[in-house]
Design an enzyme around this catalytic site. Structure first.
Site, PDB file in Angstrom:
ATOM      1  N   ASP A  16      74.391   2.966 -38.405  1.00  0.00           N
ATOM      2  CA  ASP A  16      75.060   3.520 -37.107  1.00  0.00           C
ATOM      3  C   ASP A  16      76.340   2.466 -37.103  1.00  0.00           C
ATOM      4  OD1 ASP A  16      75.184   4.406 -34.345  1.00  0.00           O
ATOM      5  OD2 ASP A  16      74.729   2.515 -33.820  1.00  0.00           O
ATOM      6  N   ASP A  18      78.556   2.309 -33.362  1.00  0.00           N
ATOM      7  CA  ASP A  18      79.032   1.730 -32.103  1.00  0.00           C
ATOM      8  C   ASP A  18      77.842   0.640 -31.889  1.00  0.00           C
ATOM      9  OD1 ASP A  18      81.376   3.004 -31.649  1.00  0.00           O
ATOM     10  OD2 ASP A  18      80.004   4.809 -31.264  1.00  0.00           O
TER      11      ASP A  18
END
Length: 232
Positions: A16, A18
């Site tokens: 991922d 952020d």
């Protein structure tokens, strides 16, 4: 050739973005708070589940409902995107342990993917700082019909890399991201950023990626596959 006692390496590691690779969650919160304030809504902790780990469109729809004003969701989404991108452009910092772990995976020739619910233009801004060279592919919000928490982003990344999801380790920071990866069949390393994440079979929770290395990821990739939510 692997020795008999050496764990099998992951087919890929899917990160991922952020809050996982880069410290942008506080930037997103500030962007949402700014747009919300302009709409007459003050963010509180009660808004967290509708802000963190969510795509822009979801948060825009949530703010539209919260203010009960005739403001088009598309305009709110555009304002959110602009406010966030402006902050990302000047303040992107890798999370602790990220660069070391990426370098270890690169040295071991383990393919790395970036799998995010953020739009492509934000991904490009982040990679200007973090570096494109770490990643074999990137999957952004526009690349799948459904984004997290649906499994589509992780399924797409695994398919494009020619790998089985169960042999790809996902690295996440939010419950929704973990749900997406687990629904796709990936084992997960979770480093919570803003919302707690519960450990369960197939999900290892760490306090920092400084605790993660190829050996841990390899053990996860080699573990027996369990359906999400299964308890031992």
């Amino acid at each position: 050739m692997h020795s008999r006692n050496a764990p099998v390496r992951p087919s890929a590691v899917l990160f991922d973005m952020d809050g996982t690779l880069v410290d942008t969650e506080h930037l997103w919160w500030r962007a949402v708070a700014e747009v919300a304030q302009d709409l007459g809504h003050r963010l509180t902790d009660a808004d967290l589940p509708e802000v963190f780990g969510r795509p822009v469109g979801h948060t825009a729809a949530y703010l539209r409902r919260a203010v009960d004003r005739p403001v088009p969701e598309a305009r709110i989404a555009a304002d959110l995107g602009s406010a966030f991108a402006a902050r990302v452009a000047v303040d992107v910092r890798p999370r602790p342990g990220v660069v070391r772990l990426l370098a270890e995976l690169k040295d071991a020739s383990v393919p790395v993917g970036l799998v995010t619910a953020s739009p492509r233009h934000v991904v490009d801004l982040v990679l200007r700082t973090l570096g494109h060279e770490w990643f074999a592919l990137t999957v952004a919000a526009e690349d799948t019909a459904r984004t997290k928490p649906a499994p589509d982003p992780y399924l797409t990344a695994a398919e494009r890399l020619g790998a089985e999801p169960r042999t790809c380790v996902a690295v996440e920071d939010s419950p929704l991201g973990v749900a997406s990866a687990r629904a796709a069949g990936c084992p997960v390393v979770a480093v919570p950023s803003a919302v707690p994440i519960a450990a369960e079979p197939g999900t290892v929770v760490l306090s920092s990626l400084e605790e993660a290395d190829l050996a841990l990821l390899s053990r996860l990739a080699a573990a027996p596959v369990r359906a999400p939510g299964t308890r031992t």
